[in-house]
Structure formats: C-alpha cells, structure tokens
Motif scaffolding. Structure first.
Motif, PDB file in Angstrom:
ATOM      1  N   UNK A  69       7.623   4.981   4.229  1.00 61.35           N
ATOM      2  CA  UNK A  69       8.231   5.401   2.969  1.00 61.35           C
ATOM      3  C   UNK A  69       7.185   5.581   1.879  1.00 61.35           C
ATOM      4  N   UNK A  70       6.101   4.825   1.987  1.00 63.64           N
ATOM      5  CA  UNK A  70       5.079   4.886   0.942  1.00 63.64           C
ATOM      6  C   UNK A  70       4.281   6.182   0.964  1.00 63.64           C
ATOM      7  N   UNK A  71       4.497   7.006   1.977  1.00 63.22           N
ATOM      8  CA  UNK A  71       3.883   8.335   2.001  1.00 63.22           C
ATOM      9  C   UNK A  71       4.669   9.312   1.135  1.00 63.22           C
ATOM     10  N   UNK A  72       5.842   8.869   0.648  1.00 65.51           N
ATOM     11  CA  UNK A  72       6.715   9.736  -0.138  1.00 65.51           C
ATOM     12  C   UNK A  72       6.550   9.482  -1.636  1.00 65.51           C
ATOM     13  N   UNK A  73       6.781  10.511  -2.428  1.00 67.75           N
ATOM     14  CA  UNK A  73       6.904  10.337  -3.874  1.00 67.75           C
ATOM     15  C   UNK A  73       8.378  10.059  -4.188  1.00 67.75           C
ATOM     16  N   UNK A  74       8.658   9.637  -5.409  1.00 62.83           N
ATOM     17  CA  UNK A  74      10.046   9.409  -5.795  1.00 62.83           C
ATOM     18  C   UNK A  74      10.855  10.697  -5.652  1.00 62.83           C
ATOM     19  N   UNK A  75      10.229  11.818  -5.987  1.00 62.12           N
ATOM     20  CA  UNK A  75      10.928  13.104  -5.882  1.00 62.12           C
ATOM     21  C   UNK A  75      11.200  13.461  -4.417  1.00 62.12           C
ATOM     22  N   UNK A  93      13.809   2.506  -6.743  1.00 57.27           N
ATOM     23  CA  UNK A  93      13.933   1.111  -6.299  1.00 57.27           C
ATOM     24  C   UNK A  93      13.461   0.925  -4.859  1.00 57.27           C
ATOM     25  N   UNK A  94      13.819   1.864  -3.995  1.00 57.60           N
ATOM     26  CA  UNK A  94      13.450   1.751  -2.582  1.00 57.60           C
ATOM     27  C   UNK A  94      11.939   1.816  -2.400  1.00 57.60           C
ATOM     28  N   UNK A  95      11.286   2.718  -3.102  1.00 58.51           N
ATOM     29  CA  UNK A  95       9.832   2.823  -2.960  1.00 58.51           C
ATOM     30  C   UNK A  95       9.135   1.586  -3.521  1.00 58.51           C
ATOM     31  N   UNK A  96       9.647   1.052  -4.624  1.00 58.77           N
ATOM     32  CA  UNK A  96       9.075  -0.176  -5.171  1.00 58.77           C
ATOM     33  C   UNK A  96       9.274  -1.336  -4.194  1.00 58.77           C
ATOM     34  N   UNK A  97      10.452  -1.409  -3.612  1.00 56.69           N
ATOM     35  CA  UNK A  97      10.747  -2.467  -2.638  1.00 56.69           C
ATOM     36  C   UNK A  97       9.856  -2.338  -1.412  1.00 56.69           C
ATOM     37  N   UNK A  98       9.678  -1.126  -0.908  1.00 60.36           N
ATOM     38  CA  UNK A  98       8.823  -0.917   0.267  1.00 60.36           C
ATOM     39  C   UNK A  98       7.384  -1.340  -0.018  1.00 60.36           C
ATOM     40  N   UNK A  99       6.914  -1.061  -1.212  1.00 55.52           N
ATOM     41  CA  UNK A  99       5.549  -1.447  -1.564  1.00 55.52           C
ATOM     42  C   UNK A  99       5.403  -2.970  -1.562  1.00 55.52           C
ATOM     43  N   UNK A 100       6.411  -3.665  -2.098  1.00 55.19           N
ATOM     44  CA  UNK A 100       6.381  -5.130  -2.114  1.00 55.19           C
ATOM     45  C   UNK A 100       6.441  -5.674  -0.686  1.00 55.19           C
ATOM     46  N   UNK A 101       7.297  -5.080   0.144  1.00 55.75           N
ATOM     47  CA  UNK A 101       7.409  -5.537   1.530  1.00 55.75           C
ATOM     48  C   UNK A 101       6.072  -5.411   2.258  1.00 55.75           C
ATOM     49  N   UNK A 102       5.380  -4.301   2.022  1.00 56.62           N
ATOM     50  CA  UNK A 102       4.103  -4.070   2.693  1.00 56.62           C
ATOM     51  C   UNK A 102       3.022  -4.998   2.147  1.00 56.62           C
ATOM     52  N   UNK A 103       2.931  -5.090   0.816  1.00 56.42           N
ATOM     53  CA  UNK A 103       1.826  -5.829   0.199  1.00 56.42           C
ATOM     54  C   UNK A 103       2.027  -7.342   0.223  1.00 56.42           C
ATOM     55  N   UNK A 104       3.264  -7.779   0.175  1.00 63.24           N
ATOM     56  CA  UNK A 104       3.526  -9.219   0.050  1.00 63.24           C
ATOM     57  C   UNK A 104       4.050  -9.864   1.328  1.00 63.24           C
ATOM     58  N   UNK A 105       4.763  -9.074   2.144  1.00 60.52           N
ATOM     59  CA  UNK A 105       5.420  -9.662   3.313  1.00 60.52           C
ATOM     60  C   UNK A 105       5.005  -9.020   4.638  1.00 60.52           C
ATOM     61  N   UNK A 106       3.916  -8.295   4.639  1.00 63.43           N
ATOM     62  CA  UNK A 106       3.430  -7.696   5.878  1.00 63.43           C
ATOM     63  C   UNK A 106       4.390  -6.694   6.492  1.00 63.43           C
ATOM     64  N   UNK A 107       5.187  -6.055   5.656  1.00 64.49           N
ATOM     65  CA  UNK A 107       6.129  -5.052   6.148  1.00 64.49           C
ATOM     66  C   UNK A 107       7.430  -5.621   6.661  1.00 64.49           C
TER      67      UNK A 107
END
Length: 226
Positions: A69-75, A93-107
């Motif tokens: 998902x992080x390869x996508x822009x909000x648009x 919200x989804x892109x922000x959540x995905x970033x947190x999942x990757x950076x903080x929880x190993x995906x």
C-alpha cells in the motif's frame, strides 16, 4: 396502555433464540488475514459489507501487504476505493495506518486494543471486530445494527454505543460475546430493520418490548415470508 421497557429481561431466552435463528452467523466482510480484515473494517464505515467486498476483491489481490500500500499515493488509493463512503478520508487513514504497521510492528497487525485504537481510522468498534474475528478475543463491537437491536430487545438502554457495549458485556456471558455480536447484526440486517422491521415474522417477538409496542400500534399483522 403504553408498552414499557421491561424491568426484567429474559436475556437467556433471547440469546438462545438468536442462536437458533442464526446458527451460522459470521463476519460478512471477506478477508484472509488480520491485515485484510483491518483494512476492510476501516472501509466499512458508512458503507455496506457488500460494497466493501466488491472493492477489496481486487484491492487485496494487487496490494496484499501493508508494504504494498505504501507504493500508493492518497490519490491512487482513493481511486481504488472510490464508491465507498468517505473514500478520500479512508485513503489517508489507511496509508497512515500501513506506514505505522510497517515501521512499528514489522508489517503485522497488533493484537493489543490500545495499539489498535491508536491507528488512524481505527476506533473501538473496528478494534473489537479485528480482535474478535482475527485473533479470537471475545468482544462486542457495537455498530448501528447492534445499537438498534440491543435497545429494542432491552438488552441495553442507552443512546451511546460505548454504554450499550458495557451493558451488553454485563448481560451476555463473555464466552458468547463474539457469537452474539454476529447474531445481532444478522438479525438487524435480515429482520429488525431501522424502518419497517419485520416483527410479524420474528421469533423474538415474545421477548421483545419494541415488537409488542409496534404490534399494538399497527394492530393485527398481515402474514409475510422471511
């Protein structure tokens, strides 16, 4: 004489009847893992499960992991989920959540309620859905169906979803929270609609103060099929 909410509620009878009516009740969002359920539940706000399932079928094939998902822009993401309510806000919200999942929880999706509720786009209801269905943690998510049906059956007496949840948690045994949540939702979707509920075909009518009130106001029902 007006039909009043009962002081004593036949909770066990209600739960047993719901179990008989909906023995196969389950989450109607399509998902294969906790991450997909999390995203689908975020998307379900102000949208039907059917609409969400149509969108996520292709979405999860193209982007199965939060990293994708992080390869996508909000648009970009907004275009994929266009047609769902609040799709631009959900994209953010989804892109922000995905970033947190990757950076903080190993995906991975956290199994802790506080950590879930700290994710953008995730409130108590969404956290309850994920905990219950993805991780087997007993929970009673209160959506519009649960809020309406629980109050009509006098299992709760509150306009506030959080208070409704608390009251249900006191009445319903913890081991039955998740199943009861699904059964109430199915009942709300199939019989106890917000407008024109099908009280005349409802097996819960003998225990439902609201149904008895409607019956008294409308008089004798015409037969109807489920």
């Amino acid at each position: 004489m007006e039909v009043q909410k009962p002081k004593r509620v036949p909770t066990r009878k209600i739960l047993e009847t719901l179990a008989e009516m909906y023995p196969d009740a389950h989450c109607e969002l399509n998902y294969r893992n906790p991450f997909e359920l999390l995203i689908a539940t975020i998307l379900s706000a102000q949208s039907t499960d059917r609409q969400v399932n149509k969108v996520t079928k292709g979405l999860f094939e193209k982007f199965p992991r939060p990293e994708d998902f992080l390869d996508l822009t909000e648009e970009d993401l907004a275009e994929h989920i266009r047609g769902l309510g609040l799709y631009r806000n959900k994209s953010r919200s989804i892109l922000q959540t995905c970033r947190i999942l990757v950076e903080k929880y190993g995906g991975e999706v956290p199994q802790d309620r506080k950590q879930l509720e700290a994710l953008p786009g995730v409130g108590r209801k969404t956290a309850n859905v994920v905990l219950s269905n993805a991780f087997g943690v007993p929970a009673l998510a209160v959506d519009t169906h649960v809020q309406r049906v629980a109050n009509r059956l006098a299992l709760a007496d509150s306009d506030n979803p959080l208070e409704t949840e608390r009251q249900l948690m006191k009445r319903v045994p913890r081991a039955e929270w998740s199943d009861t949540h699904h059964r109430i939702i199915w009942h709300g979707r199939r019989v106890c609609a917000a407008r024109n509920p099908k009280c005349q075909i409802c097996d819960l009518l003998p225990y439902c103060w609201y149904g008895k009130k409607v019956k008294k106001e409308k008089g004798k029902y015409e037969p109807a099929g489920r």
